[in-house]
Enzyme design. Sequence first.
Site, PDB file in Angstrom:
ATOM      1  N   MET A  40     -11.272   2.527  -1.507  1.00 44.97           N
ATOM      2  CA  MET A  40     -10.312   3.228  -0.683  1.00 44.97           C
ATOM      3  C   MET A  40     -10.933   4.477  -0.102  1.00 44.97           C
ATOM      4  O   MET A  40     -11.825   5.054  -0.663  1.00 44.97           O
ATOM      5  CB  MET A  40      -9.065   3.608  -1.485  1.00 44.97           C
ATOM      6  CG  MET A  40      -9.296   4.199  -2.860  1.00 44.97           C
ATOM      7  SD  MET A  40      -9.666   5.945  -3.026  1.00 44.97           S
ATOM      8  CE  MET A  40      -8.277   6.757  -2.415  1.00 44.97           C
ATOM      9  N   SER A  54      -2.851  -0.242  -7.536  1.00 41.32           N
ATOM     10  CA  SER A  54      -3.408  -0.871  -6.343  1.00 41.32           C
ATOM     11  C   SER A  54      -4.499   0.000  -5.751  1.00 41.32           C
ATOM     12  O   SER A  54      -4.461   1.233  -5.855  1.00 41.32           O
ATOM     13  CB  SER A  54      -2.317  -1.080  -5.286  1.00 41.32           C
ATOM     14  OG  SER A  54      -1.915   0.164  -4.728  1.00 41.32           O
ATOM     15  N   ASP A  55      -5.487  -0.637  -5.123  1.00 42.84           N
ATOM     16  CA  ASP A  55      -6.349   0.135  -4.244  1.00 42.84           C
ATOM     17  C   ASP A  55      -5.463   0.652  -3.115  1.00 42.84           C
ATOM     18  O   ASP A  55      -4.372   0.137  -2.862  1.00 42.84           O
ATOM     19  CB  ASP A  55      -7.490  -0.733  -3.704  1.00 42.84           C
ATOM     20  CG  ASP A  55      -8.695   0.094  -3.274  1.00 42.84           C
ATOM     21  OD1 ASP A  55      -8.521   1.300  -2.989  1.00 42.84           O
ATOM     22  OD2 ASP A  55      -9.808  -0.452  -3.217  1.00 42.84           O
ATOM     23  N   TRP A  56      -5.938   1.682  -2.425  1.00 40.32           N
ATOM     24  CA  TRP A  56      -5.099   2.359  -1.439  1.00 40.32           C
ATOM     25  C   TRP A  56      -4.757   1.405  -0.285  1.00 40.32           C
ATOM     26  O   TRP A  56      -5.636   0.903   0.402  1.00 40.32           O
ATOM     27  CB  TRP A  56      -5.803   3.610  -0.950  1.00 40.32           C
ATOM     28  CG  TRP A  56      -5.472   4.853  -1.731  1.00 40.32           C
ATOM     29  CD1 TRP A  56      -5.115   6.064  -1.209  1.00 40.32           C
ATOM     30  CD2 TRP A  56      -5.444   5.044  -3.158  1.00 40.32           C
ATOM     31  NE1 TRP A  56      -4.863   6.981  -2.215  1.00 40.32           N
ATOM     32  CE2 TRP A  56      -5.056   6.381  -3.422  1.00 40.32           C
ATOM     33  CE3 TRP A  56      -5.690   4.214  -4.245  1.00 40.32           C
ATOM     34  CZ2 TRP A  56      -4.922   6.898  -4.713  1.00 40.32           C
ATOM     35  CZ3 TRP A  56      -5.557   4.719  -5.535  1.00 40.32           C
ATOM     36  CH2 TRP A  56      -5.177   6.041  -5.748  1.00 40.32           C
TER      37      TRP A  56
END
Length: 858
Positions: A1, A348-350
């Site tokens: 991210m 979550s990843d961004w």
Amino acid sequence: MVSTRWLLATLACRLLTTTAQSEETQRLADVLFAIGLVPDEALATAAAGLLVSGANATSEGLQQALSAPGIDEHKRTQAELFYSYGGSPPVYPSPKGSGAGDWAEAYGKAQALVAQMTNEEKNNVTTPVLSTRGCSGFTGTVERLGFPGICLNDGPAGVKGPVAENDTRANGFPAQLSVGATWNRGLAYWRGQQMGKEFKAKGVDVALAPVLGPLGRIATGGRNWEGFSNDPFLTGALIEPTIKGLQESVVACAKHFIGNEQETQRNPFLVGYLDNGNYTLNASVSANIDDSTMHELYLWPWYDAVRAGVGSVMCSYQRINNSYACQNSAALNGLLKGELGFQGFVVSDWFAQHAGIATAETMEMAMPDPRYWGNGTLSTAVSNGSLKADRLDDMATRILASWYRYSTTELVGFENHYDEDVRQPESAAAAFQVAVEGHVLVKNVNNALPLSKPTVLSVFGWDAVAGSTADPTQSLGGVGMANSQIFTTGQNFSAVTYLQLVAATAPLGTTIPDVALNGTLIAGGGSGSCLPATVSGPYEALLRQALSDGTKVYNDTRVTDSPVVEDGSGVCLVFINAQAAEAADRTTLADEFSDNYVDAVASQCANTVVIIHNAGIRLVDRFFDHENITAILYGHTPGPASGDALVELLYGRQSPSGRLPYTVAHDEADYGSLLRPDLPTEQDPQYAQSNFTEGVFIDYRRFMKEGISPRFEFGYGLTYTNFSYSNFSVSKVPNARFDLAPPGSKSSALAPEGGLASLYDVLATACVTVTNTGEVAAAEVAQLYVNIPGSGVERALRGFEKKLLQPGESAEYTFDLKRRDLSLWSMEKQDWMLQDGQYEIVMGKSVLDVQGTAVFSV
């Protein structure tokens, strides 16, 4: 991210044009403004107009491609249904955290707090807020019960601040590629420990580090430098001490789970914000991985991460077997929480969340946008029965348990500590030593190194000088790319182009400069970049040494194809680099401009030493055999102590001791189909498919299988001395159980952290005596490889040890071989199984430099 703060700053500074407003443009503008990506409504409209225009062009192109003869009609009319169902088996429900072992106290506290919360408050714990307090992301709070929220912050090379330029007032550290090159568990721990202290001092709860994926399947992978190595064992061996060091102060967030082996098409167009049925836009690439390959290669180091007690795991951008990683129940519920017994929380990843309730069944925290879980969505789902109450309880409990166990930072939030200088001498010392041992010497003719008070020293190359020589208004400093604003062709590279790559709106084929021409490279670019308060540049450090020695110094650090050597009688140091960054894969492993530059200097100087700062594999065949090139040193990603660490080695205060954590080929073609990322095809123009059909045969495993001779093999590296090996032996542990199936595998109990306990039983030990036969103190890395019957892998790393030996000193190196080290994954039995037959155990200085072999049978 990449930080939303950087995206915001870039848009605010760079979007100067407007387009005709449409209903779709206004809808997107409202979203961009609402989530805080663009701080001005008029600017949001301008940005949205550009993005909608790009979406229209992309959509038209894909519709045309999907209308071609021979394309299955369902790929055009029901694409998501066609691709997303059936490839990855459903595994529900999400296993509850057990709070066993060392987690018991933290789980008790978390469960007690959750019991007092309303469903709306539990929802807040899982959901981000747009006011991030200077952090990369921030959760909601429950002020009624004293929960202040959680600050999550970049990055894997040290804490980064909320403003674009180098303002962190922190040390920064070498990137993980340099740590991998050290082959030193103790240094991995020390670095992690000191990083954790700086994160905590800046008000951070969760450090978005370390990196386990990408593992390095693709040689040109843009983020390979963020990880330790292409080898799963070496990665796992270094990930465990890193996590333990970090978690003395903060929660470690291991990333990215799992299979994210390329940057190209990692995200859908505009990370899914226009996925509303009005367009035909590209989806994320799918990493299609079979069960054995998943376990024996990509999942391997995650066993070590979870066994270390990691508090958080970040799910990745791409799809796994055509299901988005953050809602892939087979991966998150089946492998991570089930098989590995993970007790922490998944974030979550961004912008990697692409659904609402579906992701609530797999992960616990969303970042950085509350669009799916905000406004009480999860509490409403509990009320209407679409989400079970105990699942929301488990989500909040897992988050709070990690927070209680590892963090509870006082005065949380980076903005509360912005002016605090958190640099400490011990942190600087750790960063320095990692930088030193992260260098790998690969050529040293007639002991050209170390230097001893040379009369004349000439320094060449754009990479020799710290600090950027480029436009400071380009906003690339916040992603560590202020030194990369021009291509070797002369074409400019801007923050807007990089923003397009990050947002997945750039045309296919858009890339970053392969060379950082505007200053020395200390790390790659993106969220994993290193932004230290100060940098020791190579030229500056060399000048200090030269002044002490009375050495005359010449320099030519211009970007030119015609460097001038004023005095060829002395030593010529040539500095080049290889850049890589998040959001784009590399276009080459050896750019001709730099290679020609090296050749031009070497043709004028009989004692030319080449230093390469490389964010990934860098080939050297174009100049390696030049008769005037006497030494070559890979400097990797050395961080803020770059110059001082280099001088330490060049002048012999320490001997080089790094070893390559990857394979360097003679030619790019030697990497075959694993050289470049997978792209959309005529049959799959919208949903790109990356089929991992090579199985476990990546890097040195593939080279050995195909009989390809590398330039430098995995594990290779020179020192200023020589070592001999003797008395190599392998013996089975008395009374160890050699059942083919691991004891306890039939138990219905929840798996402990890191998987079944018997996988870590020691079944055999290996020993070897190593002697320093030279005249210089140096550290030797002894490496143990195993050929498991039926695996097809000629040698797989299963042990290493590094010791500093004085001249004439001998030491015994010992290696434990655990059940997992000697097992293969059985898809039929769904278990790790020992194999009937003869095991070959190989002792080496590298994967090819064999010093002894032994066998035993099971």
